[in-house]
Design an enzyme around this catalytic site. Structure first.
Site, PDB file in Angstrom:
ATOM      1  N   SER A   1       3.838 -40.088 -49.262  1.00 33.71           N
ATOM      2  CA  SER A   1       4.246 -38.873 -49.995  1.00 33.71           C
ATOM      3  C   SER A   1       4.146 -38.991 -51.510  1.00 33.71           C
ATOM      4  CB  SER A   1       5.673 -38.482 -49.622  1.00 33.71           C
ATOM      5  OG  SER A   1       5.680 -37.886 -48.347  1.00 33.71           O
TER       6      SER A   1
ATOM      7  N   LYS B   1       1.830 -36.591 -53.076  1.00 31.65           N
ATOM      8  CA  LYS B   1       2.193 -35.177 -53.260  1.00 31.65           C
ATOM      9  C   LYS B   1       2.305 -34.817 -54.745  1.00 31.65           C
ATOM     10  CE  LYS B   1       4.149 -35.062 -48.668  1.00 31.65           C
ATOM     11  NZ  LYS B   1       5.253 -35.271 -47.752  1.00 31.65           N
TER      12      LYS B   1
ATOM     13  N   TYR C   1      -4.653 -33.569 -45.081  1.00 32.96           N
ATOM     14  CA  TYR C   1      -3.307 -34.049 -45.415  1.00 32.96           C
ATOM     15  C   TYR C   1      -3.104 -35.490 -44.949  1.00 32.96           C
ATOM     16  CZ  TYR C   1       1.764 -34.557 -45.269  1.00 32.96           C
ATOM     17  OH  TYR C   1       3.041 -35.038 -45.428  1.00 32.96           O
TER      18      TYR C   1
ATOM     19  N   TYR D   1      13.698 -36.135 -51.702  1.00 26.96           N
ATOM     20  CA  TYR D   1      14.224 -35.317 -50.595  1.00 26.96           C
ATOM     21  C   TYR D   1      15.720 -35.055 -50.751  1.00 26.96           C
ATOM     22  CZ  TYR D   1      10.036 -37.774 -49.263  1.00 26.96           C
ATOM     23  OH  TYR D   1       8.817 -38.351 -49.285  1.00 26.96           O
TER      24      TYR D   1
ATOM     25  N   VAL E   1       7.016 -42.813 -47.480  1.00 29.98           N
ATOM     26  CA  VAL E   1       7.525 -43.636 -46.381  1.00 29.98           C
ATOM     27  C   VAL E   1       6.778 -44.962 -46.212  1.00 29.98           C
ATOM     28  CG1 VAL E   1       8.600 -41.763 -45.051  1.00 29.98           C
ATOM     29  CG2 VAL E   1       6.212 -42.379 -44.607  1.00 29.98           C
TER      30      VAL E   1
HETATM   31  N1  GLN Z   1       2.481 -38.874 -44.047  1.00 34.30           N
HETATM   32  C1  GLN Z   1       3.917 -38.763 -43.990  1.00 34.30           C
HETATM   33  C2  GLN Z   1       4.300 -37.574 -43.132  1.00 34.30           C
HETATM   34  O1  GLN Z   1       3.676 -36.572 -43.256  1.00 34.30           O
HETATM   35  C3  GLN Z   1       4.470 -38.630 -45.378  1.00 34.30           C
HETATM   36  C4  GLN Z   1       5.976 -38.548 -45.396  1.00 34.30           C
HETATM   37  C5  GLN Z   1       6.630 -39.280 -46.521  1.00 34.30           C
HETATM   38  O2  GLN Z   1       6.084 -40.177 -47.126  1.00 34.30           O
HETATM   39  N2  GLN Z   1       7.861 -38.930 -46.750  1.00 34.30           N
HETATM   40  O3  GLN Z   1       5.208 -37.629 -42.353  1.00 34.30           O
END
Ligand code: GLN
Length: 305
Positions: free
Chosen positions: A65, A68, A190, A241, A259
């Site tokens: 993430s 993003k 994605y 988050y 993650v």
């Molecule tokens: N690729 C992960 C997902 O879509 C990214 C989530 C994350 O890093 N919080 O679940």
């Protein structure tokens, strides 16, 4: 010249090494589950080009993430304010992969850093460029100075094979007309985006444009000063988050976690930081990573507050 940050990083690494309970690597993406929670790396890139690092700071990991932030910056640079008609900029107070708010809010995700919002941003970038993940990879290669930076196909395949929740989010938003591309195309982009591998050194350097108020490494403008402020502000309020309040309290910097166990953070006008350790807390943020950033701002006073 400012004093070297190397002794600070060395001290943090020593402190974090003795942290009790390091959390657990993400296992809902099987390819990430085998990561060693004992790994720890941290890098700081100053605006004059100096890069400091400690531990596993040159080891590539799954950016997830963290990407993003970069897709938001790229989409914002190409589309400007109309992007915000598709995605909000309020904290969600929910987990990163939650579906619950979407129905109440007519398929407009709360912010670009939860999965739903990131899917919308990637959809916009796909429409604007025809290759969202490729555009992101080129950008990261240019900004990090690492031409070998690439997608880990094993992770991309693993995400794709276990992507029901992201598929649900994308289809649900498509039912509200908030996704322009075919959902399978969007999901492929994605998952490839999330599966880009980079090291703390790569990411600290590549995040530099946010500390330089929108200016890229070659001196060209990606974002206006105001847009760079906006991206940093959304990182501060939404980048970790439903733990963004605690992160702001402890670290006091715009930050974005993934993650894979990485976190980037920005000290506007001064430097960028990337830390990596794969053990996550309940909310999907690196336990040692947050602790290290907490110590960094506490020891240096380099916070936005
Ligand atoms: N690729 C992960 C997902 O879509 C990214 C989530 C994350 O890093 N919080 O679940």
């Amino acid at each position: 010249m400012s004093p070297s940050l190397q002794p600070v990083l060395d001290r943090i690494a020593a402190e974090v090494r003795s942290l009790p309970g390091r959390g657990r690597p993400a296992d809902y993406i099987p390819a990430l589950a085998s990561a060693d929670p004992g790994r720890f790396g941290m890098a700081v890139a100053e605006l004059d080009g100096t890069v400091y690092g400690v531990g596993d700071w040159r080891v590539p990991f799954s950016t997830q993430s963290i990407t993003k932030v970069f897709t938001l910056a790229l989409a914002l640079s190409l589309e400007g304010d109309p992007l915000w008609e598709h995605v909000g900029r309020e904290p969600s107070g929910n987990p990163f992969n939650s579906l619950v708010q979407l129905e109440y809010e007519n398929g407009i995700p709360r912010n670009p850093f939860i999965n739903a919002g990131a899917l919308v941003v990637t959809d916009r970038l796909q429409t604007l460029t025809g290759d969202a993940a490729g555009t992101l990879r080129s950008f990261l290669r240019a900004e990090s100075g690492n031409p070998g930076l690439d997608v880990d196909e094993r992770v991309a395949d693993s995400e794709s094979a276990h992507g029901d929740r992201n598929a649900a989010l994308a289809h649900f938003m498509a039912s509200y007309g908030n996704i322009a591309n075919p959902v399978p195309t969007l999901l492929r982009q994605y998952f490839r985006q999330c599966s880009i591998e980079a090291s703390c050194a790569d990411l600290a350097v590549a995040t530099g444009f946010l500390a330089r108020h929108g200016i890229r490494s070659d001196g060209s403008t990606l974002l206006t000063r105001s847009q760079a402020k906006q991206v940093n502000a959304v990182m501060l309020t939404c980048g970790t988050y439903d733990a963004a309040g605690d992160f702001a309290y402890r670290v006091g910097l715009p930050g974005k976690s993934g993650v894979g166990g990485g976190i980037i953070a920005v000290v506007p006008g001064r430097c960028t930081v990337c830390v990596w350790s794969p053990g996550l807390d309940q909310r999907g943020n690196s336990v040692a990573g947050v602790a290290a950033l907490d110590r960094f701002t506490t020891l240096t006073g380099l916070s936005v507050f």
